[in-house]
Design a protein around this motif. Structure first.
Motif, PDB file in Angstrom:
ATOM      1  N   CYS A 172      17.499   0.054   6.981  1.00  0.00           N
ATOM      2  CA  CYS A 172      17.259   1.383   7.538  1.00  0.00           C
ATOM      3  C   CYS A 172      16.926   2.351   6.420  1.00  0.00           C
ATOM      4  N   VAL A 173      16.290   3.436   6.794  1.00  0.00           N
ATOM      5  CA  VAL A 173      16.021   4.543   5.881  1.00  0.00           C
ATOM      6  C   VAL A 173      16.525   5.803   6.564  1.00  0.00           C
ATOM      7  N   THR A 174      17.529   6.434   5.969  1.00  0.00           N
ATOM      8  CA  THR A 174      18.118   7.627   6.552  1.00  0.00           C
ATOM      9  C   THR A 174      18.426   8.649   5.461  1.00  0.00           C
ATOM     10  N   CYS A 175      18.660   9.876   5.855  1.00  0.00           N
ATOM     11  CA  CYS A 175      18.899  10.937   4.875  1.00  0.00           C
ATOM     12  C   CYS A 175      20.297  11.543   5.004  1.00  0.00           C
ATOM     13  N   ASN A 176      21.177  10.827   5.679  1.00  0.00           N
ATOM     14  CA  ASN A 176      22.596  11.189   5.734  1.00  0.00           C
ATOM     15  C   ASN A 176      23.419  10.010   5.247  1.00  0.00           C
ATOM     16  N   GLU A 177      24.458  10.287   4.497  1.00  0.00           N
ATOM     17  CA  GLU A 177      25.348   9.225   4.041  1.00  0.00           C
ATOM     18  C   GLU A 177      26.371   8.922   5.131  1.00  0.00           C
ATOM     19  N   GLY A 178      26.721   7.632   5.268  1.00  0.00           N
ATOM     20  CA  GLY A 178      27.763   7.248   6.199  1.00  0.00           C
ATOM     21  C   GLY A 178      27.385   7.406   7.658  1.00  0.00           C
ATOM     22  N   SER A 179      26.119   7.262   7.983  1.00  0.00           N
ATOM     23  CA  SER A 179      25.649   7.449   9.358  1.00  0.00           C
ATOM     24  C   SER A 179      25.881   6.195  10.200  1.00  0.00           C
ATOM     25  N   PRO A 180      25.854   6.333  11.528  1.00  0.00           N
ATOM     26  CA  PRO A 180      25.943   5.162  12.407  1.00  0.00           C
ATOM     27  C   PRO A 180      24.813   4.160  12.166  1.00  0.00           C
ATOM     28  N   LEU A 181      23.632   4.648  11.846  1.00  0.00           N
ATOM     29  CA  LEU A 181      22.507   3.739  11.580  1.00  0.00           C
ATOM     30  C   LEU A 181      22.777   2.910  10.331  1.00  0.00           C
ATOM     31  N   ALA A 182      23.267   3.539   9.269  1.00  0.00           N
ATOM     32  CA  ALA A 182      23.562   2.816   8.035  1.00  0.00           C
ATOM     33  C   ALA A 182      24.636   1.765   8.277  1.00  0.00           C
ATOM     34  N   ALA A 183      25.608   2.097   9.129  1.00  0.00           N
ATOM     35  CA  ALA A 183      26.672   1.142   9.443  1.00  0.00           C
ATOM     36  C   ALA A 183      26.127  -0.051  10.227  1.00  0.00           C
ATOM     37  N   ALA A 184      25.087   0.185  11.035  1.00  0.00           N
ATOM     38  CA  ALA A 184      24.523  -0.872  11.867  1.00  0.00           C
ATOM     39  C   ALA A 184      23.615  -1.804  11.089  1.00  0.00           C
ATOM     40  N   ALA A 185      22.984  -1.305  10.021  1.00  0.00           N
ATOM     41  CA  ALA A 185      21.987  -2.085   9.277  1.00  0.00           C
ATOM     42  C   ALA A 185      22.620  -2.944   8.196  1.00  0.00           C
ATOM     43  N   GLN A 186      22.029  -4.088   7.959  1.00  0.00           N
ATOM     44  CA  GLN A 186      22.495  -4.974   6.904  1.00  0.00           C
ATOM     45  C   GLN A 186      22.156  -4.419   5.521  1.00  0.00           C
ATOM     46  N   TYR A 187      20.989  -3.783   5.417  1.00  0.00           N
ATOM     47  CA  TYR A 187      20.541  -3.220   4.141  1.00  0.00           C
ATOM     48  C   TYR A 187      20.200  -1.741   4.328  1.00  0.00           C
ATOM     49  N   PRO A 188      21.198  -0.859   4.297  1.00  0.00           N
ATOM     50  CA  PRO A 188      20.934   0.571   4.484  1.00  0.00           C
ATOM     51  C   PRO A 188      20.374   1.220   3.223  1.00  0.00           C
ATOM     52  N   VAL A 189      19.450   2.139   3.419  1.00  0.00           N
ATOM     53  CA  VAL A 189      18.944   2.971   2.326  1.00  0.00           C
ATOM     54  C   VAL A 189      19.223   4.414   2.716  1.00  0.00           C
ATOM     55  N   GLU A 190      20.007   5.107   1.893  1.00  0.00           N
ATOM     56  CA  GLU A 190      20.425   6.475   2.208  1.00  0.00           C
ATOM     57  C   GLU A 190      19.963   7.425   1.104  1.00  0.00           C
ATOM     58  N   ALA A 191      19.082   8.328   1.442  1.00  0.00           N
ATOM     59  CA  ALA A 191      18.606   9.340   0.486  1.00  0.00           C
ATOM     60  C   ALA A 191      19.051  10.705   1.004  1.00  0.00           C
ATOM     61  N   ALA A 192      20.196  11.151   0.534  1.00  0.00           N
ATOM     62  CA  ALA A 192      20.783  12.403   1.023  1.00  0.00           C
ATOM     63  C   ALA A 192      20.136  13.592   0.322  1.00  0.00           C
ATOM     64  N   VAL A 193      19.138  14.181   0.963  1.00  0.00           N
ATOM     65  CA  VAL A 193      18.362  15.259   0.345  1.00  0.00           C
ATOM     66  C   VAL A 193      18.997  16.630   0.566  1.00  0.00           C
ATOM     67  N   GLY A 194      20.017  16.718   1.422  1.00  0.00           N
ATOM     68  CA  GLY A 194      20.693  17.996   1.645  1.00  0.00           C
ATOM     69  C   GLY A 194      19.994  18.885   2.657  1.00  0.00           C
ATOM     70  N   ALA A 195      20.413  20.119   2.686  1.00  0.00           N
ATOM     71  CA  ALA A 195      19.907  21.071   3.673  1.00  0.00           C
ATOM     72  C   ALA A 195      18.408  21.278   3.538  1.00  0.00           C
ATOM     73  N   GLU A 196      17.749  21.425   4.681  1.00  0.00           N
ATOM     74  CA  GLU A 196      16.312  21.695   4.700  1.00  0.00           C
ATOM     75  C   GLU A 196      16.034  23.177   4.467  1.00  0.00           C
ATOM     76  N   PHE A 197      14.856  23.481   3.950  1.00  0.00           N
ATOM     77  CA  PHE A 197      14.455  24.883   3.754  1.00  0.00           C
ATOM     78  C   PHE A 197      14.503  25.631   5.079  1.00  0.00           C
ATOM     79  N   LEU A 198      13.979  24.998   6.119  1.00  0.00           N
ATOM     80  CA  LEU A 198      14.081  25.509   7.479  1.00  0.00           C
ATOM     81  C   LEU A 198      15.165  24.674   8.154  1.00  0.00           C
ATOM     82  N   THR A 199      16.295  25.265   8.430  1.00  0.00           N
ATOM     83  CA  THR A 199      17.476  24.536   8.869  1.00  0.00           C
ATOM     84  C   THR A 199      17.165  23.503   9.957  1.00  0.00           C
ATOM     85  N   GLY A 200      17.503  22.251   9.657  1.00  0.00           N
ATOM     86  CA  GLY A 200      17.352  21.167  10.620  1.00  0.00           C
ATOM     87  C   GLY A 200      15.950  20.597  10.755  1.00  0.00           C
ATOM     88  N   SER A 201      14.973  21.152  10.037  1.00  0.00           N
ATOM     89  CA  SER A 201      13.594  20.672  10.161  1.00  0.00           C
ATOM     90  C   SER A 201      13.388  19.470   9.229  1.00  0.00           C
TER      91      SER A 201
END
Length: 266
Positions: free
Chosen positions: A158-187
């Motif tokens: 998986c490729v996700t931008c939150n650490e410890g997510s349900p998707l990362a837990a489900a995948a055998q090989y999770p990739v997590e790039a936690a980029v933090g808050a967006e310039f436009l909140t939630g975008s």
């Protein structure tokens, strides 16, 4: 709270000048490669697993919804022209079907069963690898698909931008790039989307190099589908074989690819 949903470091955006908006977004974007760099050990594990399967005739599937789905479709669609591989070798699937590439399909991402059904249309099997893409790591369509495939013994990443997510837990090989808050909140089409694009670039390119689809640093198997690419191919052959333009052009016309043209003289 998910980091992708955290409030922006900037406020009163509507009161900012164009220059201030651009500089603000640019300053946030500069943090993305740093987040991706931290995920390289995870990306390495996933790429290694993909290469092992694809050397045995397996395929790579991306599944995602919204921006994430579109990025998967984009990366998959660029593999054939860039590396000369069959279209069915890397496949991008988006929640809601191809219509969703251009127009959002309401609630398509909320169906936990549909991704598995979409993958089954391709006779998915244990030679294949499935990568779920979701910035939040909480998209039901993607999580459902990854869980279903893993239960069948299919390699999942998986490729996700939150650490410890349900998707990362489900995948055998999770990739997590936690980029933090967006310039436009939630975008998450902003920093998160950029991070996902960078990671998908890294995955597909490194996989294809490992599969022998590159020589030196050249795309010797690229499809010659327009004049620009034919000109690029001609320069490659000229450089590799130390021949003139006319000879290189003739070789390409006769052999049909850079690789074949080069190998015909060696």
């Amino acid at each position: 709270m998910l980091t992708t949903e955290m409030s922006s470091h900037f406020n009163d955006l509507e009161k900012m000048s164009v220059r201030a908006l651009l500089e603000g977004m640019n300053s946030e974007d500069m943090t993305v490669p740093l987040a991706v760099a931290k995920a390289i050990p995870q990306i390495e594990l996933l790429v290694t697993a993909i290469v092992e399967k694809m050397k045995k005739g397996g395929r790579l599937f991306y599944i995602g919804a919204g921006t994430s789905g579109r990025l998967g479709v984009l990366d998959a669609s660029e593999c054939p022209p860039t590396f000369g591989v069959p279209h069915e070798m890397v496949v991008g699937i988006i929640a809601g079907g191809d219509t969703a590439i251009r127009r959002a399909v309401e609630f398509a991402e909320d169906d936990t069963q549909q991704a598995a059904q979409d993958l089954d249309k391709y006779s998915i099997n244990d030679k294949d690898v499935v990568i779920g893409i979701a910035a939040s790591g909480t998209t039901p369509y993607v999580i459902g698909g990854v869980k279903a495939m893993r239960e069948r013994g299919i390699i999942t990443g998986c490729v996700t931008c939150n650490e410890g997510s349900p998707l990362a837990a489900a995948a055998q090989y999770p990739v997590e790039a936690a980029v933090g808050a967006e310039f436009l909140t939630g975008s998450t089409r902003l920093k998160s989307g950029t991070a996902q694009k960078l990671i998908l670039n890294m995955i597909s390119t490194s996989v294809m190099i490992q599969l022998g689809r590159v020589k030196g640093n050249k795309m010797v198997d690229m499809q010659l589908s327009n004049h620009k690419l034919v000109d690029r191919a001609t320069r490659m052959v000229m450089s590799e074989l130390n021949v003139d333009e006319a000879t290189a052009s003739q070789l390409i016309a006769e052999k049909g690819s850079v690789r074949a043209a080069i190998e015909s003289r060696k």
